[in-house]
Design a protein around this motif. Structure first.
Motif, PDB file in Angstrom:
ATOM      1  N   MET A   1       3.184   5.967  -2.775  1.00 14.71           N
ATOM      2  CA  MET A   1       4.408   6.747  -3.203  1.00 14.71           C
ATOM      3  C   MET A   1       4.929   6.556  -4.770  1.00 14.71           C
ATOM      4  O   MET A   1       6.088   7.315  -4.873  1.00 14.71           O
ATOM      5  N   GLY A   2       4.499   5.820  -5.173  1.00 15.26           N
ATOM      6  CA  GLY A   2       4.864   5.674  -6.378  1.00 15.26           C
ATOM      7  C   GLY A   2       6.245   4.947  -6.600  1.00 15.26           C
ATOM      8  O   GLY A   2       6.977   5.353  -7.703  1.00 15.26           O
ATOM      9  N   LEU A   3       6.395   4.078  -5.922  1.00 14.78           N
ATOM     10  CA  LEU A   3       7.919   3.628  -6.087  1.00 14.78           C
ATOM     11  C   LEU A   3       7.908   2.340  -6.602  1.00 14.78           C
ATOM     12  O   LEU A   3       7.039   1.451  -6.510  1.00 14.78           O
ATOM     13  N   ALA A   4       9.069   2.145  -7.503  1.00 12.74           N
ATOM     14  CA  ALA A   4       9.100   0.756  -8.284  1.00 12.74           C
ATOM     15  C   ALA A   4       9.627  -0.339  -7.258  1.00 12.74           C
ATOM     16  O   ALA A   4       9.810  -0.134  -6.216  1.00 12.74           O
ATOM     17  N   ASP A   5       9.259  -1.549  -7.703  1.00 13.84           N
ATOM     18  CA  ASP A   5       9.674  -2.735  -6.724  1.00 13.84           C
ATOM     19  C   ASP A   5      11.038  -2.957  -6.483  1.00 13.84           C
ATOM     20  O   ASP A   5      11.247  -3.274  -5.370  1.00 13.84           O
TER      21      ASP A   5
ATOM     22  N   PHE B   1       0.842  -1.329  -0.125  1.00 11.26           N
ATOM     23  CA  PHE B   1       0.162   0.223  -0.045  1.00 11.26           C
ATOM     24  C   PHE B   1       0.794   1.100  -0.078  1.00 11.26           C
ATOM     25  O   PHE B   1       0.551   2.088  -0.625  1.00 11.26           O
ATOM     26  N   ILE B   2       1.916   1.297   0.752  1.00 10.88           N
ATOM     27  CA  ILE B   2       2.613   2.422   0.884  1.00 10.88           C
ATOM     28  C   ILE B   2       3.555   2.571  -0.438  1.00 10.88           C
ATOM     29  O   ILE B   2       3.667   3.894  -0.789  1.00 10.88           O
ATOM     30  N   GLN B   3       3.940   1.644  -0.776  1.00  8.59           N
ATOM     31  CA  GLN B   3       4.692   1.563  -2.161  1.00  8.59           C
ATOM     32  C   GLN B   3       3.881   2.202  -3.278  1.00  8.59           C
ATOM     33  O   GLN B   3       4.291   3.121  -4.158  1.00  8.59           O
ATOM     34  N   LYS B   4       2.653   1.563  -3.200  1.00 11.68           N
ATOM     35  CA  LYS B   4       1.763   2.274  -4.394  1.00 11.68           C
ATOM     36  C   LYS B   4       1.391   3.641  -4.294  1.00 11.68           C
ATOM     37  O   LYS B   4       1.463   4.638  -5.108  1.00 11.68           O
TER      38      LYS B   4
END
Length: 335
Positions: free
Chosen positions: A276-280, A271-274
């Motif tokens: 913040m728009g961060l790649a895998d 959820f946090i990754q999405k």
């Protein structure tokens, strides 16, 4: 003032692997159910026949970190040990590490901030180094959860999540103010303390009182977690404390080379990754292999990411945690 840099890093996990299929043998659950809700496939649980304890696991991780830093145990000036599962009710395991490392009578501090414990400990060590009080500080996060979990269908909501292990770093003095720990940010909200807690035995409810009550339905001596409530707060606080660190130092989310969140639940990290728009490749997760190791989760993940070459010189690394207390914290590091 000096700058503090992570110069050494290491981790240790028990050999004993417990898969989701293994848990099916003594509770009503399934691999699918656990993975869907947590992302966990397996965890490490200490074999009771081994000599693994929070202190001894911490020392194993510490020795790696000290060697990785190119130092010896005698170079360590101070110990900070973060855990919610100490070997004894008292004293804390920091002094045990001092003894097991065989070093001079240096100070040892125990930190009890649960899931945020390692970042809190890192922040304490950072202040000691930056002010010039100490040159090399050993920071450890180590947990032994499996011995205190309710291994039954009634306790599965908590039991399937937690694992055992330890991680450690050496924080050292540096005069290069372009690298090292840029800032740390610590918060708490105690009104939610009982939403994720182990209530007894404790000083307000000692063992003899629990035994006198003889209540077969008493679960106060097992960890309790209000899962949905904790999840909702976690996804909010994670984002807030990460942005706080970035804004303090004039960065944006796109500047993060590696985010290492506390490994509480893979769904929270995703959820946090999405958000913040961060790649895998910019987020490191290992909860699928180890479960939630509380204060040990960030240093274990940090150690693995570094060993795998996913953290390189000059990278901007963000550590972030949320957990019992409630407490939450972040650290922004120029590697």
């Amino acid at each position: 003032m000096y700058t503090s840099r992570i110069t050494g890093i290491g981790h240790y996990v028990p050999d004993n692997i417990v898969t989701n299929k293994d848990l099916e043998q003594f509770m009503e659950t399934s691999d699918e159910w656990i993975q869907e809700r947590t992302g966990i496939k397996e965890r490490r649980w200490i074999d009771p026949k081994s000599d693994d304890m929070p202190s001894t696991m911490g020392v194993k991780a510490a020795r790696q970190a000290i060697e990785n830093a190119g130092l010896t145990p005698d170079d360590i000036d101070f110990i900070v040990f973060a855990t919610l599962s100490p070997d004894y009710y008292f004293p804390g395991p920091g002094v045990q590490v001092q003894d097991l490392l065989g070093v001079k009578e240096i100070g040892a501090l125990d930190v009890r901030n649960q899931c945020s414990g390692f970042v809190y400990g890192l922040s304490v060590a950072d202040q000691f180094v930056k002010t010039g009080m100490y040159k090399n500080v050993l920071v450890i996060g180590s947990e032994y959860h499996s011995g205190g979990l309710e291994k039954s269908t009634r306790g599965r909501g908590v039991t399937v999540i937690f694992g055992d292990g330890a991680g450690a770093v050496v924080l050292s003095r540096s005069e290069d103010n372009q690298k090292g720990i840029l800032s740390t940010h610590l918060h708490s909200e105690g009104k939610h303390a009982k939403e994720l807690a182990l209530i007894g035995p404790a000083t307000n409810r000692w063992v003899d009182q629990i035994m006198e009550e003889n209540d077969p339905d008493d679960t106060s001596y097992y960890p309790y977690m209000n899962g949905n409530f904790v999840f909702k707060h976690a996804v909010t606080r994670f984002g807030q404390v990460i942005h706080e660190a970035l804004q303090t130092n004039g960065f944006q989310t796109s500047d993060i080379d590696m985010l290492i969140p506390h490994q509480a639940n893979l769904r929270i990290s995703q959820f946090i990754q999405k958000q913040m728009g961060l790649a895998d490749e910019n987020v490191y997760n290992n909860i699928m292999r180890y479960g939630n190791t509380t204060a040990a989760s960030i240093p274990i993940a940090l150690s693995e990411a570094y060993q795998e070459g996913k953290i390189k010189d000059g990278n901007l690394v963000c550590l972030a945690a949320f957990g019992s207390g409630f407490t939450w914290a972040s650290a922004l590091i120029r590697w």
